[in-house]
Enzyme design. Sequence first.
Site, short mmCIF file in Angstrom:
data_model
loop_
_atom_site.label_atom_id
_atom_site.label_comp_id
_atom_site.label_asym_id
_atom_site.label_seq_id
_atom_site.Cartn_x
_atom_site.Cartn_y
_atom_site.Cartn_z
N ARG A 277 35.38 21.19 -69.51
CA ARG A 277 35.48 19.76 -69.20
C ARG A 277 36.90 19.33 -68.87
O ARG A 277 37.10 18.54 -67.97
CB ARG A 277 34.88 18.91 -70.31
N THR A 278 37.91 19.86 -69.56
CA THR A 278 39.27 19.39 -69.28
C THR A 278 39.70 19.79 -67.87
O THR A 278 40.25 18.98 -67.11
CB THR A 278 40.26 19.92 -70.33
N LYS B 124 48.46 41.79 -64.27
CA LYS B 124 49.36 42.88 -63.90
C LYS B 124 50.65 42.82 -64.72
O LYS B 124 51.59 43.55 -64.44
CB LYS B 124 49.72 42.79 -62.41
N ARG C 268 47.42 24.49 -69.94
CA ARG C 268 46.75 24.77 -71.21
C ARG C 268 47.12 26.18 -71.64
O ARG C 268 47.09 27.10 -70.83
CB ARG C 268 45.23 24.65 -71.09
N HIS D 238 46.83 17.55 -77.64
CA HIS D 238 45.97 17.42 -76.47
C HIS D 238 45.99 15.93 -76.10
O HIS D 238 45.03 15.21 -76.33
CB HIS D 238 44.56 17.91 -76.81
#
Lengths: 192, 313
Positions: free
Chosen positions: B54-55, B82, B104, B132
Amino acid sequence: MAERERAAAPPYGGVFIPRKQVMDADDLQRAIWRIGHEIVERNHGVTDVVLVGLQTGGVPIAHRLAEALQAVTEEVVPVGSLDVVFYRDDIGIRPVMPEAVTEIPWDLDHRTVVLVDDVLFTGRTIRAALDALQAYGRPRSVQLAVIVDRGHRELPIRPDYVGKNLPTRRNEAVDVRDDGVWLGEVTKEARR
Amino acid sequence: MRHLLSVADLGVDGIEEVMRVTDSFVEVSERSIPKVPALRGKTIVSLFYEDSTRTRLSFETAAKRLSADTMNFSVSSSSVKKGESLRDTVLTIEAMGIDAVVVRHASAGVPWQVANWVDAAVINAGDGWHEHPTQALLDCYTIRKEHPARSLAGLHVAIVGDVKHSRVARSDVLAFTLLGARVTLVAPPTLLPPSLEGWPVKVSHDIGGVLPDVDVVYLLRMQKERQTEALLPSLREYTAMYGLTRRRAALLPDDAIVMHPGPMNRGVEIAAEVADLPRSVITRQVANGVAVRMAVLFLMLAANPKEVAVLDG
């Protein structure tokens, strides 16, 4: 001059200092009555006509115009309000903030929209408003009513209904209030 | 607002400003064409080192409704595999010319670090257990819209569940108390932070005693992926002691609302049928989330340009 322009025009957040009254309260009311009659004449009545006042200065004028139209035609003309902030072409160049929530709770398809503002200057606000209206449908026509046309257009836009043509210098400012119209300057001094 | 890293950076005035601008974007979202050209030509990158539905989608929708271009980065399909470092990844993306980064990460503090490395605006979309902020803003907005009081001042909010591992709880406590709400944390001792010193909250271990007195009950997700130690005997025991069952929901005052940041574990912290009650505003939180994020992006990228040009007219 609406708060919107005052905040956005240099000096940012300055204060309007009135110098000369160019319309008194009676002149203003007579202009609104005349514009009301012109709207009825041009559109053969007010069927399917809606008024949309531009935030913030155009909104009280739109409501007064609706009263005039109702007195003439005995019909209630819907009044909406539009904040063009998200459509301005100076976003990112100078401070812009939403002033109020837009209220256009009808589909504009096949209607005649009369945009109402207090002062017509560069025409950029009207350009933004025409862009914004598209989000609400496809009006049959869009007309423009202003209390004062002060010149200095920067875009090919002209009003359909004018309260008063007022020649001004670019650095002057025009303030439309309930008690009339004033010419003056915005100064930096009183900025806090 | 240059970056949005913590609710604390905003303060009361900043939160109020976001709320006010959000009203305008709720109207935009309700139009038949919910799109405005305000951020035309801006590029916004989602830099997600953790899973999110959702975010990430909410920020992407918000950016698109503002006509910004969006780029997505997810760890599983990138050069991080990598061995590229966070700093190099961020600088590489910045070199492509971007205006904002939505970050995030599983580690607390990463958005601050990123903000030191780049010129673009940085938005914290969740850093570890820490913060948040956009979730807290959309929660404040939702309470103001959905609770009859239309304000947080004087409201009593119970935050129930896994507070220890919850960045949502930390940001919400900050935001709710800044706006004048009283907050009670309800959780077993093992799911509370080791120290609550300096938190302006009360603590209770008795959900049945708290519910009759609350205006908002805010349920947190049981974060099974962050629980490395045995903090609970079992999820069933948690549900029995702290879950919002139908029976417990009946204890709530008539106008109290139920909130959850998602994703829900139906049957664990919230009973399936409680999540669908009219007083549950969980889907409205999601809808408001898009408008709140539009407001944040607009305020950061459009409202206050770094250099104010002097134009006449």
